[in-house]
Design a protein around this motif. Structure first.
Motif, PDB file in Angstrom:
ATOM      1  N   ASP A 104      35.772  28.482  18.560  1.00 61.69           N
ATOM      2  CA  ASP A 104      36.242  27.460  19.491  1.00 61.69           C
ATOM      3  C   ASP A 104      35.044  26.586  19.861  1.00 61.69           C
ATOM      4  OD1 ASP A 104      36.896  26.082  21.924  1.00 61.69           O
ATOM      5  OD2 ASP A 104      38.518  27.500  22.269  1.00 61.69           O
ATOM      6  N   PRO A 105      35.149  25.278  19.754  1.00 62.04           N
ATOM      7  CA  PRO A 105      34.020  24.404  20.094  1.00 62.04           C
ATOM      8  C   PRO A 105      33.516  24.597  21.520  1.00 62.04           C
ATOM      9  CG  PRO A 105      35.707  23.178  18.925  1.00 62.04           C
ATOM     10  CD  PRO A 105      36.292  24.512  19.224  1.00 62.04           C
ATOM     11  N   ARG A 106      34.413  24.926  22.448  1.00 60.58           N
ATOM     12  CA  ARG A 106      33.998  25.150  23.834  1.00 60.58           C
ATOM     13  C   ARG A 106      33.124  26.389  23.940  1.00 60.58           C
ATOM     14  NH1 ARG A 106      39.995  25.073  25.970  1.00 60.58           N
ATOM     15  NH2 ARG A 106      40.094  26.170  23.982  1.00 60.58           N
ATOM     16  N   ARG A 202      31.393  40.923  45.501  1.00 59.17           N
ATOM     17  CA  ARG A 202      32.840  41.096  45.510  1.00 59.17           C
ATOM     18  C   ARG A 202      33.439  39.698  45.465  1.00 59.17           C
ATOM     19  NH1 ARG A 202      33.588  42.780  50.168  1.00 59.17           N
ATOM     20  NH2 ARG A 202      34.964  41.265  51.151  1.00 59.17           N
ATOM     21  N   LEU A 203      34.225  39.432  44.449  1.00 54.89           N
ATOM     22  CA  LEU A 203      34.792  38.105  44.260  1.00 54.89           C
ATOM     23  C   LEU A 203      36.231  38.082  44.758  1.00 54.89           C
ATOM     24  CD1 LEU A 203      33.516  37.221  40.654  1.00 54.89           C
ATOM     25  CD2 LEU A 203      32.356  36.943  42.852  1.00 54.89           C
ATOM     26  N   GLU A 204      36.532  37.149  45.628  1.00 54.83           N
ATOM     27  CA  GLU A 204      37.882  36.990  46.159  1.00 54.83           C
ATOM     28  C   GLU A 204      38.491  35.712  45.599  1.00 54.83           C
ATOM     29  OE1 GLU A 204      37.612  37.068  50.389  1.00 54.83           O
ATOM     30  OE2 GLU A 204      36.772  39.107  50.463  1.00 54.83           O
ATOM     31  N   PHE A 205      39.656  35.836  44.988  1.00 58.72           N
ATOM     32  CA  PHE A 205      40.352  34.710  44.368  1.00 58.72           C
ATOM     33  C   PHE A 205      41.555  34.346  45.229  1.00 58.72           C
ATOM     34  CE2 PHE A 205      38.035  36.921  41.135  1.00 58.72           C
ATOM     35  CZ  PHE A 205      37.581  35.940  40.264  1.00 58.72           C
ATOM     36  N   ASP A 206      41.456  33.219  45.888  1.00 61.89           N
ATOM     37  CA  ASP A 206      42.510  32.765  46.798  1.00 61.89           C
ATOM     38  C   ASP A 206      43.181  31.531  46.197  1.00 61.89           C
ATOM     39  OD1 ASP A 206      44.171  32.223  48.902  1.00 61.89           O
ATOM     40  OD2 ASP A 206      42.585  31.603  50.288  1.00 61.89           O
ATOM     41  N   ASP A 207      44.215  31.773  45.379  1.00 59.57           N
ATOM     42  CA  ASP A 207      44.915  30.682  44.681  1.00 59.57           C
ATOM     43  C   ASP A 207      43.918  29.801  43.910  1.00 59.57           C
ATOM     44  OD1 ASP A 207      47.386  31.514  45.583  1.00 59.57           O
ATOM     45  OD2 ASP A 207      47.394  30.185  47.311  1.00 59.57           O
ATOM     46  N   VAL A 208      43.110  30.443  43.094  1.00 57.52           N
ATOM     47  CA  VAL A 208      42.118  29.723  42.292  1.00 57.52           C
ATOM     48  C   VAL A 208      42.814  29.114  41.078  1.00 57.52           C
ATOM     49  CG1 VAL A 208      40.024  29.929  40.908  1.00 57.52           C
ATOM     50  CG2 VAL A 208      40.243  31.206  43.056  1.00 57.52           C
ATOM     51  N   ALA A 209      42.775  27.805  40.971  1.00 57.58           N
ATOM     52  CA  ALA A 209      43.426  27.110  39.860  1.00 57.58           C
ATOM     53  C   ALA A 209      42.508  27.097  38.641  1.00 57.58           C
ATOM     54  CB  ALA A 209      43.774  25.680  40.270  1.00 57.58           C
ATOM     55  N   VAL A 210      43.054  27.474  37.492  1.00 61.29           N
ATOM     56  CA  VAL A 210      42.310  27.425  36.239  1.00 61.29           C
ATOM     57  C   VAL A 210      43.160  26.690  35.202  1.00 61.29           C
ATOM     58  CG1 VAL A 210      41.063  29.554  36.710  1.00 61.29           C
ATOM     59  CG2 VAL A 210      43.187  29.657  35.441  1.00 61.29           C
ATOM     60  N   SER A 211      42.501  25.970  34.340  1.00 63.69           N
ATOM     61  CA  SER A 211      43.223  25.221  33.314  1.00 63.69           C
ATOM     62  C   SER A 211      43.454  26.085  32.083  1.00 63.69           C
ATOM     63  CB  SER A 211      42.422  23.977  32.917  1.00 63.69           C
ATOM     64  OG  SER A 211      41.246  24.356  32.219  1.00 63.69           O
ATOM     65  N   GLY A 212      44.372  25.666  31.241  1.00 62.43           N
ATOM     66  CA  GLY A 212      44.613  26.385  30.003  1.00 62.43           C
ATOM     67  C   GLY A 212      43.390  26.417  29.112  1.00 62.43           C
ATOM     68  N   ASP A 213      42.529  25.413  29.224  1.00 64.11           N
ATOM     69  CA  ASP A 213      41.307  25.365  28.416  1.00 64.11           C
ATOM     70  C   ASP A 213      40.307  26.449  28.809  1.00 64.11           C
ATOM     71  OD1 ASP A 213      42.261  23.227  27.016  1.00 64.11           O
ATOM     72  OD2 ASP A 213      41.175  21.717  28.181  1.00 64.11           O
ATOM     73  N   GLU A 214      40.463  27.000  30.012  1.00 64.34           N
ATOM     74  CA  GLU A 214      39.525  28.028  30.469  1.00 64.34           C
ATOM     75  C   GLU A 214      39.968  29.430  30.083  1.00 64.34           C
ATOM     76  OE1 GLU A 214      37.557  25.884  34.369  1.00 64.34           O
ATOM     77  OE2 GLU A 214      39.638  26.572  34.511  1.00 64.34           O
ATOM     78  N   LEU A 215      41.114  29.541  29.426  1.00 65.28           N
ATOM     79  CA  LEU A 215      41.568  30.812  28.872  1.00 65.28           C
ATOM     80  C   LEU A 215      40.861  31.051  27.543  1.00 65.28           C
ATOM     81  CD1 LEU A 215      43.574  33.239  28.724  1.00 65.28           C
ATOM     82  CD2 LEU A 215      45.159  31.672  27.569  1.00 65.28           C
ATOM     83  N   LEU A 216      40.207  32.209  27.408  1.00 63.40           N
ATOM     84  CA  LEU A 216      39.527  32.557  26.159  1.00 63.40           C
ATOM     85  C   LEU A 216      40.502  33.304  25.257  1.00 63.40           C
ATOM     86  CD1 LEU A 216      36.034  33.755  27.458  1.00 63.40           C
ATOM     87  CD2 LEU A 216      36.673  31.500  26.584  1.00 63.40           C
ATOM     88  N   GLY A 217      40.661  32.822  24.049  1.00 64.37           N
ATOM     89  CA  GLY A 217      41.607  33.448  23.138  1.00 64.37           C
ATOM     90  C   GLY A 217      43.033  33.178  23.568  1.00 64.37           C
TER      91      GLY A 217
END
Length: 371
Positions: A104-106, A202-217
Motif C-alpha cells: 500500500d503506498p500509504r 491508557r488511551l481513551e477513545f471517545d467517539d474517535v472518527a477514523v477514515s477508511g484510509d486509516e484501516l490497515l488491510g
C-alpha cells in the motif's frame, strides 16, 4: 539448517552498537532521565536514526536498511545492556513489521517516515490486566466510509510520546487494525512513568472518527495482521532482556572479584561460584533461544510462534534471575539507589509483563507442542 552463531556482519553491527550506546546511553543517562522526570531521549533516538537503526526492518525501497530480525535483535540486546530509553521496539520493530506486510503506498510512506525518524509509533492492544490479543472490547462502529472508535486501551508502552498509534478494534466484520495520529480529536492519553522510567499510557477513545484510509488491510484481518508485529516485538524484547541479563551478570561478577570478607574476595566462595555458573548457563541457553527466534522470523515468519514464545519465556525468567542474583550478591548495598542493579531489576519486571508474561508464553509453548 539455521545457523545459531553470529555472522561477521552481525558481530560488526554489535560492536558499532555497543560503541554508540556506551558513549551516548550508559546507565547513568537513564538515571539522569529519571531524576528529571523524563521518559524520552530525543538526542539518543536521533543518533539511532542517523545510524540507520530506525530503518533496520524497513525495505530499501522506503529508505531503510532491511537487515532482518536477527540484526534488530543484535541492536535490542545492546540496548538492554545499557537500559537505553527509545521507541525502537514499538516503532522500528513492531510497527515496521506490520506496515511492510501491506502493499500500500500509504504504508510505504509511513515506513519511509519511520526510517527517517519523522514518525514514531505505539501499539495499542491490551485492555485488561494481562496481555490477551484475543480480547477486544474497543468497538469500531461503521460510520459512512469510516469508523468511530469507543473504548480504551491499557498499558500502551511509548503511548505518551508516540506520533502515531496502531489500534486493534472490534467491528461487525471482525478485528480491524487502524493507523491513527496520536493527537486525533477524542483520543485522550493518560500517561504515567513506569518503574523502569519509560512511559506507558491508557488511551481513551471517545467517539474517535477514523477514515477508511486509516484501516490497515481489510476489515476482519486486524488480529492476523498485528500478530506479525507482536511476535517481532516479543522476540526483540527477549533479545533486550538477554542483554540486560548479560550486563547484570557482568556487573555482579566484577563486584564478586572486588568485595572482600574474612580477608579474601567473595568470588572465592564456592556457593557464590555455583550460583554464578548457573546464571551463566541460563544466559547462554537464552541467547541461543533468541537467536533461533530471529533466524526463524527472517526465514519463515508464519512458523515463528513457537520459537518466539520459547525465547520470550526464557528471557523473562533469565533476566529476573540475573537481577535478583545481582541484588543479593551485592548484599545490602544492592538494594540502594546508589548502585545500578536496581535499574536492571525494574526493567526486567516491566519486560516480564509487556507483550505476554511467562505464563502466557509457557501456555503458548504447551499448546503448540500438543499438551
Amino acid at each position: 539448517m539455521l545457523k545459531l552463531i553470529q555472522t561477521e556482519e552481525e558481530i560488526m553491527l554489535q560492536e558499532a552498537a555497543r560503541g554508540l550506546l556506551d558513549r551516548s546511553a550508559p546507565v547513568s543517562r537513564l538515571r539522569e532521565l529519571r531524576d528529571a522526570n523524563q521518559t524520552r531521549d530525543d538526542a539518543l533516538w536521533q543518533e539511532m536514526v542517523d545510524a540507520g537503526w530506525a530503518g533496520i526492518l524497513v525495505p530499501e525501497s522506503a529508505g531503510g536498511a532491511d537487515m532482518g530480525h536477527t540484526a534488530a535483535h543484535v541492536l535490542a540486546r545492546e540496548m538492554g545492556r545499557t537500559l537505553a530509553v527509545s521507541p525502537f521496539l514499538s516503532t522500528a520493530v513492531m510497527a515496521a513489521t506490520v506496515l511492510r506486510r501491506l502493499d500500500d503506498p500509504r504504508c510505504q510512506a509511513a515506513l519511509a517516515q519511520i526510517a527517517s525518524g519523522a514518525r514514531t509509533y505505539a501499539i495499542a492492544v491490551d485492555e485488561g490486566s494481562k496481555f490477551n490479543p484475543e480480547r477486544i472490547e474497543l468497538m469500531a462502529e461503521k460510520r459512512g466510509n469510516g469508523y468511530v472508535l469507543k473504548g480504551e486501551k491499557r498499558f500502551v508502552v511509548d503511548g505518551g510520546n508516540a506520533d502515531h498509534v496502531l489500534v486493534l478494534a472490534q467491528s461487525k466484520d471482525g478485528p480491524c487494525l487502524f493507523d491513527l495520529p496520536a493527537d486525533r480529536a477524542g483520543l485522550r492519553r493518560n500517561v504515567s512513568a513506569m518503574i523502569d522510567s519509560r512511559d506507558a499510557a491508557r488511551l481513551e477513545f471517545d467517539d474517535v472518527a477514523v477514515s477508511g484510509d486509516e484501516l490497515l488491510g481489510a476489515a476482519g484481518d486486524g488480529r492476523a495482521l498485528l500478530r506479525y508485529g507482536l511476535e517481532a516485538g516479543q522476540a526483540a524484547l527477549a533479545a533486550e532482556s538477554t542483554g540486560l541479563a548479560q550486563a547484570a551478570f557482568a556487573i555482579t561478577t566484577e563486584y564478586l572479584k572486588e568485595r572482600k570478607q574474612f580477608g579474601v574476595t567473595i568470588a572465592s566462595f564456592q556457593a557464590l561460584q555455583h550460583r554464578a555458573a548457573h546464571l551463566w548457563c541460563e544466559i547462554e541457553m537464552t541467547t541461543s533461544a533468541v537467536l533461533q527466534a530471529g533466524r526463524i522470523l527472517d526465514a519463515d515468519p508464519d512458523a515463528a510462534t513457537l520459537a518466539v514464545s520459547v525465547a520470550k519465556a526464557r528471557a523473562i525468567d533469565t533476566a529476573q534471575l540475573a537481577a535478583r542474583e545481582g541484588v543479593q550478591m551485592h548484599g545490602g548495598i544492592g538494594m540502594t539507589d546508589a548502585y545500578d542493579m536496581g535499574f536492571y531489576m525494574k526493567r526486567a519486571r516491566v519486560a516480564a509483563e509487556w507483550l505476554g508474561d511467562y505464563g502466557y508464553h509457557a501456555a503458548q509453548v504447551a499448546q503448540l507442542r500438543g499438551f
